[in-house]
Design an enzyme around this catalytic site. Structure first.
Site, short mmCIF file in Angstrom:
data_model
loop_
_atom_site.label_atom_id
_atom_site.label_comp_id
_atom_site.label_asym_id
_atom_site.label_seq_id
_atom_site.Cartn_x
_atom_site.Cartn_y
_atom_site.Cartn_z
N SER A 1 -19.31 -12.59 0.83
CA SER A 1 -18.65 -11.78 1.86
C SER A 1 -18.15 -12.64 3.01
O SER A 1 -17.58 -12.11 3.98
CB SER A 1 -19.61 -10.70 2.38
OG SER A 1 -20.83 -11.28 2.82
N THR B 1 5.72 27.08 18.61
CA THR B 1 4.61 27.30 17.69
C THR B 1 5.27 27.45 16.32
O THR B 1 6.40 27.94 16.24
CB THR B 1 3.80 28.58 18.00
OG1 THR B 1 4.67 29.71 17.87
CG2 THR B 1 3.23 28.55 19.42
N HIS B 2 4.61 26.99 15.29
CA HIS B 2 5.21 26.96 13.94
C HIS B 2 6.52 26.18 13.95
O HIS B 2 7.39 26.41 13.12
CB HIS B 2 5.48 28.36 13.39
CG HIS B 2 4.33 29.31 13.53
ND1 HIS B 2 3.43 29.54 12.52
CD2 HIS B 2 3.92 30.05 14.58
CE1 HIS B 2 2.52 30.41 12.94
NE2 HIS B 2 2.79 30.72 14.19
N SER C 1 18.50 -0.43 10.78
CA SER C 1 18.58 -0.36 9.33
C SER C 1 19.30 -1.61 8.83
O SER C 1 20.19 -2.12 9.50
CB SER C 1 19.35 0.89 8.93
OG SER C 1 19.89 0.72 7.63
N LYS D 1 21.80 3.03 12.94
CA LYS D 1 20.44 3.56 12.91
C LYS D 1 19.52 2.95 13.95
O LYS D 1 19.59 1.77 14.26
CB LYS D 1 19.82 3.32 11.52
CG LYS D 1 20.40 4.21 10.43
CD LYS D 1 20.18 5.69 10.67
CE LYS D 1 18.80 6.15 10.26
NZ LYS D 1 18.58 6.04 8.82
N ASN E 1 15.56 3.48 14.13
CA ASN E 1 14.48 4.19 13.43
C ASN E 1 13.16 4.12 14.18
O ASN E 1 12.81 3.08 14.72
CB ASN E 1 14.31 3.61 12.03
CG ASN E 1 15.54 3.82 11.16
OD1 ASN E 1 16.24 4.83 11.31
ND2 ASN E 1 15.83 2.87 10.31
N GLU F 1 6.33 6.23 12.88
CA GLU F 1 6.10 6.51 11.47
C GLU F 1 4.88 5.76 10.95
O GLU F 1 4.11 6.27 10.14
CB GLU F 1 7.34 6.12 10.66
CG GLU F 1 8.50 7.05 10.95
CD GLU F 1 9.83 6.50 10.43
OE1 GLU F 1 10.38 7.12 9.52
OE2 GLU F 1 10.30 5.46 10.92
N TYR G 1 -32.36 -1.37 1.60
CA TYR G 1 -31.13 -2.13 1.40
C TYR G 1 -30.69 -2.19 -0.05
O TYR G 1 -31.51 -2.41 -0.95
CB TYR G 1 -31.28 -3.57 1.94
CG TYR G 1 -29.98 -4.34 1.82
CD1 TYR G 1 -29.00 -4.23 2.78
CD2 TYR G 1 -29.73 -5.12 0.70
CE1 TYR G 1 -27.78 -4.88 2.66
CE2 TYR G 1 -28.51 -5.79 0.56
CZ TYR G 1 -27.54 -5.66 1.53
OH TYR G 1 -26.34 -6.31 1.40
N1 ARG Z 1 -23.72 -10.03 3.03
C1 ARG Z 1 -24.73 -9.05 3.00
C2 ARG Z 1 -24.18 -7.75 3.54
O1 ARG Z 1 -23.14 -7.77 4.08
C3 ARG Z 1 -25.89 -9.49 3.85
C4 ARG Z 1 -27.20 -8.93 3.44
C5 ARG Z 1 -27.61 -9.52 2.16
N2 ARG Z 1 -28.95 -9.12 1.86
C6 ARG Z 1 -29.44 -9.29 0.62
N3 ARG Z 1 -30.66 -8.90 0.42
N4 ARG Z 1 -28.72 -9.80 -0.33
O2 ARG Z 1 -24.77 -6.70 3.39
#
Ligand code: ARG
Length: 450
Positions: free
Chosen positions: A10, A142-143, A264, A270, A272, A277, A304
């Site tokens: 991550s 309204t509407h 555009s 145009k 826009n 949007e 967890y």
């Molecule tokens: N990268 C993990 C998360 O975002 C951190 C926690 C990981 N914990 C574990 N027991 N693997 O949740």
């Protein structure tokens, strides 16, 4: 396995929590020292090392290596390189489970401050435009059908109160986010008697979590935050839709500044409303993230589970989206050209049909009946190809004898608006009072800052 590593890591997205991770570890080093698990000297070395790691992130020089799974392991790995074996003492009694829970809360609390500022900036832009156009009357709908005349300022201020509730809701979510899970360990708690209350206070939390199993799995505050964001999006999207319609050639009530429109590639004429949007369009992804998070959480076993790592990209995307959207929206509002003449030209006496019914009410006719009688007048005018104002007194009298010469005074948009003086109504006096209350909600210097 290489693919597994990519699937599992991550660091790609959670590195943005580095400041929170370092802050959490600095406080945790303090807690370990207080509990007598490390010396004061060791704590100072850990803190200095952590600050160096943070500086590397700040300066953009931190180098991620392949073994860095997430921000927590990356910071710890680098700390080890800088300090040697003492770095290995930092994680005593701590788990990434309570660590990530604390980091995410700390990260979000900082972003909540920025988002609150964003809302205030938008409210200030709304108030400034409302005050600048107190004399502009437009058809209220309204509407999306012309209904009754209202002040343009009144229409605009409707959004102030939506964003005011959003600010209040955000403060409420922040209250439940400011609870410290550190010390929950992996799931069972901390065996080294760290002072959780002192740890929480050091990090600016209001209190500590009451149950370690809950603490490592609780993402309610993320759900609440995304729910909050989804509602903000709904408000922004509504505002955007109103303005898209009004900026259209057919309406021409407002004109967007060039800074917030695009041309555009094909049609030279145009202009826009892309900013609006996109505001409308981004509702889909924000609402989608809320649904995604709830679906991810549903049915998880206690404590967890790695599924929880999926909370982050949803949260980060929503934070990024709103952090740019709120100031852009404020800019659109601040630079809006209001075409009062076009709004006035769109007013016709049909908008005063209710006032005509009220006229009869003031002459003792029950409202249900007067409503019906004015309906007849409207149909009569339609049949004659005339406006309500052009119907003769004879025609009116034939409909009901309570109609008198002064009926024609009804056909006055200013008068119609001015009559709605009750709190929250569209009379200029009531709108001025509304703006006064709005400014009080914001604090005056915030209005000045725009
Ligand atoms: N990268 C993990 C998360 O975002 C951190 C926690 C990981 N914990 C574990 N027991 N693997 O949740």
């Amino acid at each position: 396995d290489g693919l597994m590593r990519r699937f599992n890591d991550s660091i790609r997205f959670d590195r943005r929590m580095y400041a929170a991770d370092v802050a959490g570890s600095v406080a945790y080093a303090g807690a370990l020292a207080r509990a007598g698990l490390i010396s004061g000297e060791e704590r100072d070395r850990l803190v200095a090392g952590l600050e160096r790691v943070r500086d590397e992130f700040d300066a953009g020089t931190f180098e991620v290596v392949t073994s860095d799974e997430d921000i927590h392991t990356a910071v710890e790995r680098r700390l080890g390189e800088l300090l040697g074996p003492v770095a290995g003492k930092l994680h005593t009694g701590r788990s990434r489970n309570d660590q990530v829970a604390a980091d995410l809360r700390l990260y979000l609390l900082v972003e909540m401050d920025a988002l609150r500022e964003g809302l205030i900036g938008l409210q200030a832009a709304i108030v400034a435009q409302a005050e600048a156009h107190m004399d502009v009357i437009m058809p209220g709908y309204t509407h999306l059908q012309p209904a009754q005349p209202v002040l343009f300022s009144h229409w605009l201020m409707a959004y102030f109160w939506k964003f005011q509730r959003d600010r209040e809701r955000l403060a409420d979510v922040a209250r439940r986010t400011r609870i410290c899970p550190l010390g929950a360990g992996a799931l069972a708690g901390n065996p080294f008697d760290v002072d959780r209350e002192a740890l929480a206070a050091d990090l600016g939390f209001d209190a500590v979590t009451e149950n370690s199993v809950d603490a490592v799995s609780d993402r309610d505050y993320v759900v609440e935050f995304l729910g909050w964001a989804a509602l903000v999006q709904v408000h922004l999207s509504g505002l955007a839709e109103d303005l898209v319609i009004w900026a259209s050639r057919a309406f021409g009530f407002v004109e967007l500044a060039e800074a917030y429109t695009t041309g555009s590639s094909l049609m030279p004429q145009k202009k826009n409303p892309d900013a609006l949007e996109l505001m409308r369009g981004k509702s889909g992804r924000v609402i989608g993230h809320l649904t995604g998070l709830l679906t991810m959480l549903k049915g998880l076993p206690s404590s967890y589970n790695k599924d929880l790592q999926e909370d982050k990209e949803a949260l980060f995307d929503v934070v990024d989206t709103l952090k740019i959207e709120l100031p852009v929206t404020a800019g659109v509002i601040r630079t809006l050209a209001v075409n009062g003449d076009r709004m006035r030209a769109a007013l016709d006496d049909a908008l005063l049909a209710t006032d005509l019914a009220d006229y009869l009410v003031r002459r003792g006719v029950p409202f249900r009946e007067s409503h019906h009688l004015v309906g007849r007048a409207v149909r009569r005018a339609e049949a004659l190809g005339a406006s309500l104002q052009e119907l003769s007194l004879d025609v009116y009298r034939a409909i009901h004898p309570a109609f008198d010469e002064d009926v024609y005074q009804v056909f006055d948009f200013e008068r119609s608006v001015q009559a709605r003086t009750t709190t929250g109504g569209t009379a200029p006096s009531a709108v001025r009072e509304q703006i006064r209350r709005a400014k009080k909600k914001m604090g005056n210097e915030e209005v000045m800052r725009k």
